[in-house]
Design a protein around this motif. Structure first.
Motif, PDB file in Angstrom:
ATOM      1  N   GLU A  64       0.725  -1.135  -0.012  1.00 40.60           N
ATOM      2  CA  GLU A  64      -0.030  -0.090  -0.113  1.00 40.60           C
ATOM      3  C   GLU A  64       0.902   1.314  -0.012  1.00 40.60           C
ATOM      4  O   GLU A  64       0.620   2.101  -0.649  1.00 40.60           O
ATOM      5  CB  GLU A  64      -0.836   0.087   1.302  1.00 40.60           C
ATOM      6  N   LYS A  65       1.948   1.261   0.966  1.00 39.26           N
ATOM      7  CA  LYS A  65       2.945   2.457   0.835  1.00 39.26           C
ATOM      8  C   LYS A  65       3.684   2.606  -0.308  1.00 39.26           C
ATOM      9  O   LYS A  65       3.682   3.528  -0.825  1.00 39.26           O
ATOM     10  CB  LYS A  65       3.796   2.419   1.963  1.00 39.26           C
ATOM     11  N   LYS A  66       4.009   1.483  -0.984  1.00 41.15           N
ATOM     12  CA  LYS A  66       4.743   1.474  -2.223  1.00 41.15           C
ATOM     13  C   LYS A  66       3.837   1.854  -3.289  1.00 41.15           C
ATOM     14  O   LYS A  66       4.324   2.943  -4.236  1.00 41.15           O
ATOM     15  CB  LYS A  66       5.169   0.105  -2.404  1.00 41.15           C
ATOM     16  N   ARG A  71       2.515   6.802  -6.785  1.00 43.76           N
ATOM     17  CA  ARG A  71       1.378   7.542  -7.439  1.00 43.76           C
ATOM     18  C   ARG A  71       1.854   8.974  -7.530  1.00 43.76           C
ATOM     19  O   ARG A  71       1.363   9.655  -8.383  1.00 43.76           O
ATOM     20  CB  ARG A  71       0.054   7.491  -6.447  1.00 43.76           C
ATOM     21  N   TYR A  72       2.783   9.362  -6.506  1.00 46.12           N
ATOM     22  CA  TYR A  72       3.183  10.706  -6.704  1.00 46.12           C
ATOM     23  C   TYR A  72       4.695  11.060  -6.948  1.00 46.12           C
ATOM     24  O   TYR A  72       5.282  11.972  -6.837  1.00 46.12           O
ATOM     25  CB  TYR A  72       2.982  11.458  -5.341  1.00 46.12           C
ATOM     26  N   GLY A  73       4.824   9.844  -7.770  1.00 47.98           N
ATOM     27  CA  GLY A  73       6.264   9.991  -8.348  1.00 47.98           C
ATOM     28  C   GLY A  73       7.301   9.798  -7.391  1.00 47.98           C
ATOM     29  O   GLY A  73       8.510  10.346  -7.782  1.00 47.98           O
ATOM     30  N   ASN A  75      10.331   7.629  -5.239  1.00 47.29           N
ATOM     31  CA  ASN A  75      10.805   6.246  -5.195  1.00 47.29           C
ATOM     32  C   ASN A  75      10.642   5.541  -3.740  1.00 47.29           C
ATOM     33  O   ASN A  75      11.141   5.989  -2.723  1.00 47.29           O
ATOM     34  CB  ASN A  75      12.197   6.434  -5.448  1.00 47.29           C
ATOM     35  N   PRO A  76       9.965   4.249  -3.833  1.00 46.65           N
ATOM     36  CA  PRO A  76       9.911   3.568  -2.409  1.00 46.65           C
ATOM     37  C   PRO A  76      11.444   3.179  -1.831  1.00 46.65           C
ATOM     38  O   PRO A  76      10.972   3.206  -0.570  1.00 46.65           O
ATOM     39  CB  PRO A  76       9.036   2.492  -2.829  1.00 46.65           C
ATOM     40  N   ASP A  77      12.184   2.955  -2.825  1.00 48.16           N
ATOM     41  CA  ASP A  77      13.468   2.438  -2.104  1.00 48.16           C
ATOM     42  C   ASP A  77      14.171   3.401  -1.072  1.00 48.16           C
ATOM     43  O   ASP A  77      15.059   3.452  -0.426  1.00 48.16           O
ATOM     44  CB  ASP A  77      14.412   1.945  -3.226  1.00 48.16           C
ATOM     45  N   ASP A  78      13.643   4.966  -1.377  1.00 45.77           N
ATOM     46  CA  ASP A  78      14.352   5.852  -0.596  1.00 45.77           C
ATOM     47  C   ASP A  78      14.006   5.935   0.660  1.00 45.77           C
ATOM     48  O   ASP A  78      14.614   6.596   1.531  1.00 45.77           O
ATOM     49  CB  ASP A  78      14.343   7.380  -1.466  1.00 45.77           C
ATOM     50  N   PHE A  79      12.715   5.363   1.018  1.00 52.71           N
ATOM     51  CA  PHE A  79      12.316   5.490   2.308  1.00 52.71           C
ATOM     52  C   PHE A  79      12.385   4.053   3.114  1.00 52.71           C
ATOM     53  O   PHE A  79      11.927   3.808   4.204  1.00 52.71           O
ATOM     54  CB  PHE A  79      10.711   5.578   1.962  1.00 52.71           C
ATOM     55  N   SER A  80      13.270   3.161   2.569  1.00 48.93           N
ATOM     56  CA  SER A  80      13.301   1.712   3.232  1.00 48.93           C
ATOM     57  C   SER A  80      14.842   1.669   3.797  1.00 48.93           C
ATOM     58  O   SER A  80      15.705   2.736   3.012  1.00 48.93           O
ATOM     59  CB  SER A  80      13.461   0.595   2.191  1.00 48.93           C
TER      60      SER A  80
END
Length: 336
Positions: A64-66, A71-73, A75-80
């Motif tokens: 869900e968070k990914k 959706r807003y452009g 990168n999810p990897d920056d937050f892991s």
């Protein structure tokens, strides 16, 4: 490209911009991108900043968070983030149960003794005495001890020896002060020392070595408790003739201690009290009915002696006599 006259449905985007659905525009089937129509109302608004703050579980981003970040452009990897080495060690210790274990304390080294002290005068002169190594017990320096007994002998009217009497050695430690008193003429000494190891391994062997065990009484108790029981312990012999006070400097309050001593039954009208105290300590000019007859400094160590008024007068007269004798001697030498 012709646009139909029917009203075009509009969708409000998160950026407050009108998005025109391209499916309602004729001839635009080849274009799947929405047409954006910026309204005059949204042109005056500030752009939004999307902030996402969360704590990832096990270093992974949930679906869900990914999807929300993509959706807003973003990168999810920056937050892991991976757990730190310290966190991994702590969690590993919790799993294995090692975190609750207490490491055993290292055993203290055995206490030892050496022979650095000696009796300065009297029948046991030059006999070596045991003392503990380290700073657990701090005996009175020999220069201070020698000066104290010289003052007491002169004040008592017998410069060669002490007036016969009973001595109370508080905070006795090695017993060097009380042993010196017996060697110089005291008939009995009471030693007060709270450390059982010092009593058994230092004080008692010193008394046996000097041959003074038969005229000694050892009290293995705290000085404060001993002073509280003064009325019970004074006995038929009454007050002591001499009292020495050599406590560990930082372990006592001298004003409280001297108040206890002055009010106890151990102090009489003819008692002499010898007190060793550190620098920058205020000592009273009297101790009960006794007056201060001497106050000497030896580096960082001070020595105060309290006694009866007649001892102070005798010491002054003896000093004046020695001054006159010295003048006569100098005059005779100058004439010759």
């Amino acid at each position: 490209m012709a646009v139909s006259s029917s009203p075009i449905p509009q969708i409000l985007s998160p950026l407050h911009m009108n998005i025109i659905n391209s499916n309602n525009i004729s001839g635009s089937s080849s274009l799947n991108l929405p047409l954006i129509n910026a309204s005059s109302k949204s042109s005056h608004r500030r752009p939004f900043i999307i902030v996402s703050s969360y704590k990832p579980r096990n270093g992974l981003v949930s679906d869900e968070k990914k999807e929300f970040l993509e959706r807003y452009g973003l990168n999810p990897d920056d937050f892991s983030s991976e757990p730190s080495p310290k966190t991994r060690r702590r969690k590993g210790a919790e799993k294995t149960g090692r975190g609750n274990q207490v490491s055993p304390e290292e055993p203290k080294p055995p206490r030892t003794t050496h022979k650095l002290l000696q009796v300065l005068g009297g029948t046991a002169r030059r006999k070596k005495l045991l003392s503990p190594k380290g700073m657990d017990v701090r005996p009175m320096m020999e220069v201070v001890k020698g000066a104290a007994f010289d003052i007491l002998q002169v004040a008592g009217g017998c410069p060669a020896a002490l007036r016969p009497g009973r001595w109370l050695d508080l905070y006795s430690g090695t017993g060097s002060v009380g042993i010196e008193a017996i060697s110089r003429g005291c008939s009995e000494v009471h030693f007060v020392e709270m450390d059982p190891w010092v009593v058994s391994e230092v004080l008692r062997p010193n008394l046996i070595w000097t041959g003074f065990l038969d005229v000694s009484v050892i009290h293995t108790v705290r000085v404060e408790k001993f002073l509280e029981r003064a009325e019970q312990l004074v006995g038929k012999d009454g007050a002591f003739d001499y009292i020495s006070v050599t406590p560990p400097y930082m372990a006592v309050d001298y004003s409280v201690l001297m108040g206890q001593i002055s009010q106890s039954a151990f102090v009489g009208e003819d008692t002499f009290v010898v007190v060793e105290y550190p620098l920058r300590t205020d000592m009273q000019d009297s101790c009960g009915c006794l007056v201060k007859i001497a106050d000497r400094r030896f580096g960082r160590t001070h020595l105060a002696i309290y006694g009866p008024g007649w001892a102070q007068k005798k010491r002054k007269s003896d000093k004046s006599f020695r001054t006159v004798a010295e003048k006569v001697r100098l005059q005779v030498e100058s004439e010759n």
